[in-house]
Structure formats: C-alpha cells, structure tokens
Design a protein around this motif. Sequence first.
Motif, PDB file in Angstrom:
ATOM      1  N   ASN A 140      -7.307  11.470  -7.315  1.00  0.00           N
ATOM      2  CA  ASN A 140      -6.814  10.169  -7.773  1.00  0.00           C
ATOM      3  C   ASN A 140      -6.326   9.314  -6.615  1.00  0.00           C
ATOM      4  OD1 ASN A 140      -7.347  10.774 -10.442  1.00  0.00           O
ATOM      5  ND2 ASN A 140      -5.244  11.361 -10.929  1.00  0.00           N
ATOM      6  N   VAL A 141      -5.550   9.925  -5.711  1.00  0.00           N
ATOM      7  CA  VAL A 141      -5.028   9.189  -4.554  1.00  0.00           C
ATOM      8  C   VAL A 141      -6.179   8.775  -3.634  1.00  0.00           C
ATOM      9  CG1 VAL A 141      -3.512   9.292  -2.538  1.00  0.00           C
ATOM     10  CG2 VAL A 141      -2.818  10.385  -4.666  1.00  0.00           C
ATOM     11  N   THR A 142      -7.140   9.673  -3.474  1.00  0.00           N
ATOM     12  CA  THR A 142      -8.303   9.369  -2.633  1.00  0.00           C
ATOM     13  C   THR A 142      -9.108   8.223  -3.225  1.00  0.00           C
ATOM     14  OG1 THR A 142      -8.459  11.693  -1.927  1.00  0.00           O
ATOM     15  CG2 THR A 142     -10.399  10.313  -1.600  1.00  0.00           C
ATOM     16  N   LEU A 143      -9.296   8.240  -4.534  1.00  0.00           N
ATOM     17  CA  LEU A 143     -10.037   7.182  -5.219  1.00  0.00           C
ATOM     18  C   LEU A 143      -9.306   5.847  -5.088  1.00  0.00           C
ATOM     19  CD1 LEU A 143     -12.415   6.333  -6.973  1.00  0.00           C
ATOM     20  CD2 LEU A 143     -11.108   7.039  -8.993  1.00  0.00           C
ATOM     21  N   PHE A 167      -7.961   5.597 -14.716  1.00  0.00           N
ATOM     22  CA  PHE A 167      -9.096   6.169 -13.971  1.00  0.00           C
ATOM     23  C   PHE A 167      -8.798   7.591 -13.515  1.00  0.00           C
ATOM     24  CE2 PHE A 167      -9.179   1.558 -13.392  1.00  0.00           C
ATOM     25  CZ  PHE A 167     -10.499   1.242 -13.682  1.00  0.00           C
ATOM     26  N   SER A 168      -7.842   8.230 -14.158  1.00  0.00           N
ATOM     27  CA  SER A 168      -7.415   9.559 -13.742  1.00  0.00           C
ATOM     28  C   SER A 168      -8.548  10.577 -13.853  1.00  0.00           C
ATOM     29  CB  SER A 168      -6.229  10.021 -14.596  1.00  0.00           C
ATOM     30  OG  SER A 168      -5.817  11.314 -14.210  1.00  0.00           O
ATOM     31  N   THR A 169      -8.665  11.397 -12.821  1.00  0.00           N
ATOM     32  CA  THR A 169      -9.697  12.436 -12.789  1.00  0.00           C
ATOM     33  C   THR A 169      -9.117  13.806 -13.149  1.00  0.00           C
ATOM     34  OG1 THR A 169      -9.307  12.907 -10.435  1.00  0.00           O
ATOM     35  CG2 THR A 169     -10.922  11.186 -10.977  1.00  0.00           C
ATOM     36  N   LEU A 213       0.823  -1.205   0.000  1.00  0.00           N
ATOM     37  CA  LEU A 213       0.000   0.000   0.000  1.00  0.00           C
ATOM     38  C   LEU A 213       0.860   1.258   0.000  1.00  0.00           C
ATOM     39  CD1 LEU A 213      -2.348  -1.906   0.391  1.00  0.00           C
ATOM     40  CD2 LEU A 213      -3.222  -0.391   2.165  1.00  0.00           C
ATOM     41  N   PHE A 214       1.950   1.235   0.745  1.00  0.00           N
ATOM     42  CA  PHE A 214       2.856   2.390   0.766  1.00  0.00           C
ATOM     43  C   PHE A 214       3.398   2.652  -0.635  1.00  0.00           C
ATOM     44  CE2 PHE A 214       6.782   4.716   1.494  1.00  0.00           C
ATOM     45  CZ  PHE A 214       6.440   5.610   2.512  1.00  0.00           C
ATOM     46  N   LEU A 215       3.782   1.589  -1.325  1.00  0.00           N
ATOM     47  CA  LEU A 215       4.283   1.731  -2.685  1.00  0.00           C
ATOM     48  C   LEU A 215       3.176   2.136  -3.654  1.00  0.00           C
ATOM     49  CD1 LEU A 215       6.849   0.477  -1.520  1.00  0.00           C
ATOM     50  CD2 LEU A 215       7.011  -0.933  -3.580  1.00  0.00           C
ATOM     51  N   CYS A 216       1.948   1.747  -3.356  1.00  0.00           N
ATOM     52  CA  CYS A 216       0.819   2.184  -4.181  1.00  0.00           C
ATOM     53  C   CYS A 216       0.714   3.704  -4.151  1.00  0.00           C
ATOM     54  CB  CYS A 216      -0.485   1.567  -3.658  1.00  0.00           C
ATOM     55  SG  CYS A 216      -0.743  -0.146  -4.154  1.00  0.00           S
ATOM     56  N   GLY A 217       0.987   4.286  -2.989  1.00  0.00           N
ATOM     57  CA  GLY A 217       0.980   5.746  -2.884  1.00  0.00           C
ATOM     58  C   GLY A 217       2.060   6.364  -3.754  1.00  0.00           C
ATOM     59  N   ILE A 218       3.224   5.741  -3.773  1.00  0.00           N
ATOM     60  CA  ILE A 218       4.335   6.238  -4.591  1.00  0.00           C
ATOM     61  C   ILE A 218       4.017   6.109  -6.080  1.00  0.00           C
ATOM     62  CG2 ILE A 218       6.738   5.797  -5.262  1.00  0.00           C
ATOM     63  CD1 ILE A 218       7.322   5.040  -2.381  1.00  0.00           C
ATOM     64  N   TYR A 219       3.384   4.997  -6.457  1.00  0.00           N
ATOM     65  CA  TYR A 219       3.071   4.726  -7.868  1.00  0.00           C
ATOM     66  C   TYR A 219       1.611   5.034  -8.211  1.00  0.00           C
ATOM     67  CZ  TYR A 219       7.510   2.248  -8.580  1.00  0.00           C
ATOM     68  OH  TYR A 219       8.846   1.922  -8.716  1.00  0.00           O
ATOM     69  N   MET A 265      -1.655   4.377   4.807  1.00  0.00           N
ATOM     70  CA  MET A 265      -0.508   3.830   4.080  1.00  0.00           C
ATOM     71  C   MET A 265      -0.350   4.469   2.696  1.00  0.00           C
ATOM     72  SD  MET A 265       0.688   1.912   6.370  1.00  0.00           S
ATOM     73  CE  MET A 265       2.075   1.309   5.414  1.00  0.00           C
ATOM     74  N   ILE A 266      -1.442   4.620   1.971  1.00  0.00           N
ATOM     75  CA  ILE A 266      -1.356   5.156   0.605  1.00  0.00           C
ATOM     76  C   ILE A 266      -1.015   6.641   0.599  1.00  0.00           C
ATOM     77  CG2 ILE A 266      -2.702   5.664  -1.473  1.00  0.00           C
ATOM     78  CD1 ILE A 266      -4.135   2.998  -1.064  1.00  0.00           C
ATOM     79  N   PHE A 267      -1.664   7.416   1.459  1.00  0.00           N
ATOM     80  CA  PHE A 267      -1.362   8.845   1.515  1.00  0.00           C
ATOM     81  C   PHE A 267       0.053   9.089   2.030  1.00  0.00           C
ATOM     82  CE2 PHE A 267      -5.687   9.499   0.520  1.00  0.00           C
ATOM     83  CZ  PHE A 267      -5.866  10.835   0.198  1.00  0.00           C
ATOM     84  N   ALA A 268       0.501   8.268   2.980  1.00  0.00           N
ATOM     85  CA  ALA A 268       1.865   8.410   3.489  1.00  0.00           C
ATOM     86  C   ALA A 268       2.866   8.172   2.367  1.00  0.00           C
ATOM     87  CB  ALA A 268       2.111   7.424   4.634  1.00  0.00           C
ATOM     88  N   GLY A 269       2.663   7.101   1.606  1.00  0.00           N
ATOM     89  CA  GLY A 269       3.563   6.798   0.495  1.00  0.00           C
ATOM     90  C   GLY A 269       3.570   7.909  -0.538  1.00  0.00           C
ATOM     91  N   HIS A 270       2.394   8.397  -0.894  1.00  0.00           N
ATOM     92  CA  HIS A 270       2.286   9.407  -1.943  1.00  0.00           C
ATOM     93  C   HIS A 270       2.922  10.726  -1.537  1.00  0.00           C
ATOM     94  CE1 HIS A 270       0.566  11.430  -5.432  1.00  0.00           C
ATOM     95  NE2 HIS A 270       0.218  12.414  -4.621  1.00  0.00           N
ATOM     96  N   TYR A 271       2.562  11.231  -0.361  1.00  0.00           N
ATOM     97  CA  TYR A 271       3.024  12.559   0.006  1.00  0.00           C
ATOM     98  C   TYR A 271       4.446  12.577   0.562  1.00  0.00           C
ATOM     99  CZ  TYR A 271      -1.518  14.361  -1.170  1.00  0.00           C
ATOM    100  OH  TYR A 271      -2.632  14.724  -1.887  1.00  0.00           O
TER     101      TYR A 271
END
Length: 222
Positions: free
Chosen positions: A74-77, A66-68, A52-58, A175-181
């Motif tokens: 996108n990250v929220t979705l 599915f890009s908005t 999930l952490f890597l999902c945030g990065i990628y 996990m996803i928001f942490a990875g992304h930001y």
Amino acid sequence: MDHFDWKQLFNPEFYILLEVGGIKIGLYVVLFIVFAETGLLAGFFLPGDSLLFLCGIYSELLMRDFSTGSDFVNVTLLAFMVAVMGIIGNMFGYWFGKKSGSYLYKREDSLFFKKKYLYQSKEFFDKYGSRAVVFARFLPIVRTFAPVIAGIVEMDRKKFMFYNILGSVLWSVTMIFAGHYLYELFKVQFNIDLKHYIEYIVIGIVLVTTVPVIMKFVRKRK
C-alpha cells in the motif's frame, strides 16, 4: 469541519483529511498538489515535503479505497502514484518553459508568480546542470521552476526525462516511507503517536528544507 479558516491552506493535514459530502478525497487532492507544485507556476506555496511525510503517516487512510491487504504494498503504491504525478507535473513545466521561452522573464509579478523565484531557480540550474532536476525535488520553490528552466534552456528531452523520473521517485519514496516507518517506530518503540505532534513535524520539515535556501539568499544580499 465546522468552519473554514484560510490558515488551513498552509496545513498539509488539512488536504489529507479533506472531505466533500462525507467522502474523503484526500488522496486525489494530494496527487493534484504534487502535480501543481511543478505543473502550475502557482504551486510554489503548496506544502510539498511536509505533505508527503504526512502522507506516509496517513497512508492507511489515503489508500483505504485501494488497499491491497499488505501494508508495504500500500505504501509503495502510494509512493508510485505520487511519483507519477510528480513526473507528469515536471513534464508539463518543461513543456511550458520550452513554449514560453523568455516570456516569463518579462512577465510582471503577481500573487501567484514571483520573478525572483525564477532567477533563483535559474542560478540553481546553472550551478548543478541536469542534476538540478533531481536536487530541486527536495527544495521548496526551486522545484516549481526547475522544470520550466529546463524547458527554457532546451535541455535534451531524454536527459530531462531520466532525471525527472529519478528525482520524482527518490522524492516520493524517501518522504512517504520516512513518514510511514518513523510513525510506526515511534508508536511501537516509544508509544508516541506522531499524529499528536503534526504541527511540530510540519514546522521542523519546513525549517530543514527552507533554511538552506533562505541562508543562501541572505549571503548573496551581503
């Protein structure tokens, strides 16, 4: 991908970048893994937190179809999709536990099933009660068996669903928001591309999430 190495199965990045016939299927594989970790008893070995952490990065790559047009949306979705699959997986685990009853305690160990994990999850559930459904989301192995235990002890369905939804949303968003930001922060502020340090990130997350479980097990053995 020139050749397949079975060790890649333990690398979360492998699933995210997976292609079949030139078509990237990483998002669908990720969603299945999230379901399998709790919906299938064989899912305890899958790379949940680090995945999930890597999902945030990628996230940009995963959400390409599915890009908005909005990075945040996108990250929220993506987090929402993961949370939904986590909820469904837990529901399946709960249903299986309720139907199987004590069968699992009599089942012999196999490659994809270890009875000791079932007992460890039961102890965790006894200690934290209903909250275990939330806490288990952040603990490897335990999250696989916690919903099954909830079904076996016939936890109230409405209460289970409340904690199931709460835990899945908290897990996916955190996990996803942490990875992304964190990826954005290191790239902008320090000019460091975390994609070049994926192996270290995975090892770090595995240590953080599994060491407490291992230490607890060691202390109980003494």
